[in-house]
Design an enzyme around this catalytic site. Structure first.
Site, mmCIF file in Angstrom:
data_model
loop_
_atom_site.group_PDB
_atom_site.id
_atom_site.type_symbol
_atom_site.label_atom_id
_atom_site.label_comp_id
_atom_site.label_asym_id
_atom_site.label_seq_id
_atom_site.Cartn_x
_atom_site.Cartn_y
_atom_site.Cartn_z
ATOM 1 N N ASP A 27 0.829 -1.203 0.000
ATOM 2 C CA ASP A 27 0.000 0.000 0.000
ATOM 3 C C ASP A 27 0.866 1.256 0.000
ATOM 4 O OD1 ASP A 27 -2.360 1.424 0.020
ATOM 5 O OD2 ASP A 27 -2.603 1.328 2.194
ATOM 6 N N HIS A 87 2.961 3.546 -8.931
ATOM 7 C CA HIS A 87 2.746 2.114 -9.187
ATOM 8 C C HIS A 87 3.937 1.497 -9.927
ATOM 9 C CE1 HIS A 87 -1.232 2.166 -7.562
ATOM 10 N NE2 HIS A 87 -1.685 3.024 -8.447
ATOM 11 N N LEU A 140 11.847 -19.942 -4.493
ATOM 12 C CA LEU A 140 10.875 -19.038 -3.895
ATOM 13 C C LEU A 140 9.564 -19.218 -4.638
ATOM 14 C CD1 LEU A 140 10.165 -16.616 -1.973
ATOM 15 C CD2 LEU A 140 10.711 -15.120 -3.913
#
Length: 253
Positions: free
Chosen positions: A30, A47, A141
């Protein structure tokens, strides 16, 4: 400091006094828009900067003992944003997949997506399918990206599917258990998160992994996502390692 040296330093920070690793970390990323607005820039600049930050966190995660990393990229509620921002976000997602596919494969990262893909444009869905297939053999991962995801929507879809099976006689109501519900969710192949991190100073869960985080530990940091560093992640992981997780029980004397 070299990349290898940075990785060792991060690992040392995370493991210092750590009783247990945070193997599955979920992040609510966020603050991208606010980061850009504070600088007088369009929200999409934030973004794009946030996408760059994802690359850094993915790169350092294995050094911190993280085996599963699940990030909240676009919620079912984010469609309420301006058309310009939504279209821009979808373009950023597609560009990230196109540009990062080779690196993720080279570094042994498996990439998957959760959420309802139906409303997404066909090109983005094809890219998502492609990178999932390409990285399926890897497990250094496990990176999961939540796109058009909402915890309530996920549970609703799962409940509808089970209700249809009950109505068709394929499933007995008494056979519905916690384990069966988990198996019907988008995250069926993932362990539940150990730790959830939310950046930007907000202290709500925003409809993220509602079922899966029933016993997760939470960390809320004021840092905006584009400024969230591997060093801060290492510190949070280290604090997690010293928490007592009783899961409703008591600690033995």
């Amino acid at each position: 400091m070299s990349t290898k040296g940075q990785g060792l330093a991060l690992r040392d920070t995370a493991q210092k006094g750590q009783a247990r690793p945070a193997e599955h970390v979920a992040i609510i990323m966020d603050g991208n828009g606010r980061w850009a607005t504070q600088r007088g820039w369009p929200r999409l600049v934030g973004h794009r900067k946030g996408a760059e930050r994802v690359k850094e966190i993915v790169r350092c995660a294995p050094d911190l003992g993280i085996r599963w990393l699940t990030v909240y990229a676009f919620s079912t509620e984010n469609w309420k944003r301006s058309t310009e921002e939504v279209v821009g976000l979808m373009s950023i997602f597609a560009r990230y997949i196109e540009r990062e596919a080779d690196r993720l494969a080279a570094e042994g990262v498996r990439m998957r997506f959760i959420g309802d893909r139906t409303p997404l444009n066909p090109k983005l869905r094809r890219l998502m399918d492609g990178i999932e297939a390409r990285t399926a053999p890897f497990n250094r991962l496990n990176l999961t990206v939540a796109i058009n995801y909402g915890g309530r929507d996920e549970l609703t879809r799962a409940m509808r599917a089970m209700a249809a099976d009950v109505a068709a006689g394929r499933l007995a109501p008494e056979a519905i258990t916690d384990a069966l519900i988990s198996a019907r969710l988008d995250t069926a192949d993932l362990p539940d998160p150990d730790l959830v991190i939310r950046t930007s100073g907000e202290t709500r869960t925003s409809n993220y992994l509602l079922w899966q985080t029933a016993y997760a530990e939470y960390e809320f940091t004021p840092t905006l996502w584009p400024d969230f560093s591997p060093a801060e992640l290492a510190q949070i992981v280290a604090r997690f390692g010293n928490r007592e997780r009783r899961f409703g029980g008591v600690v033995s004397a």
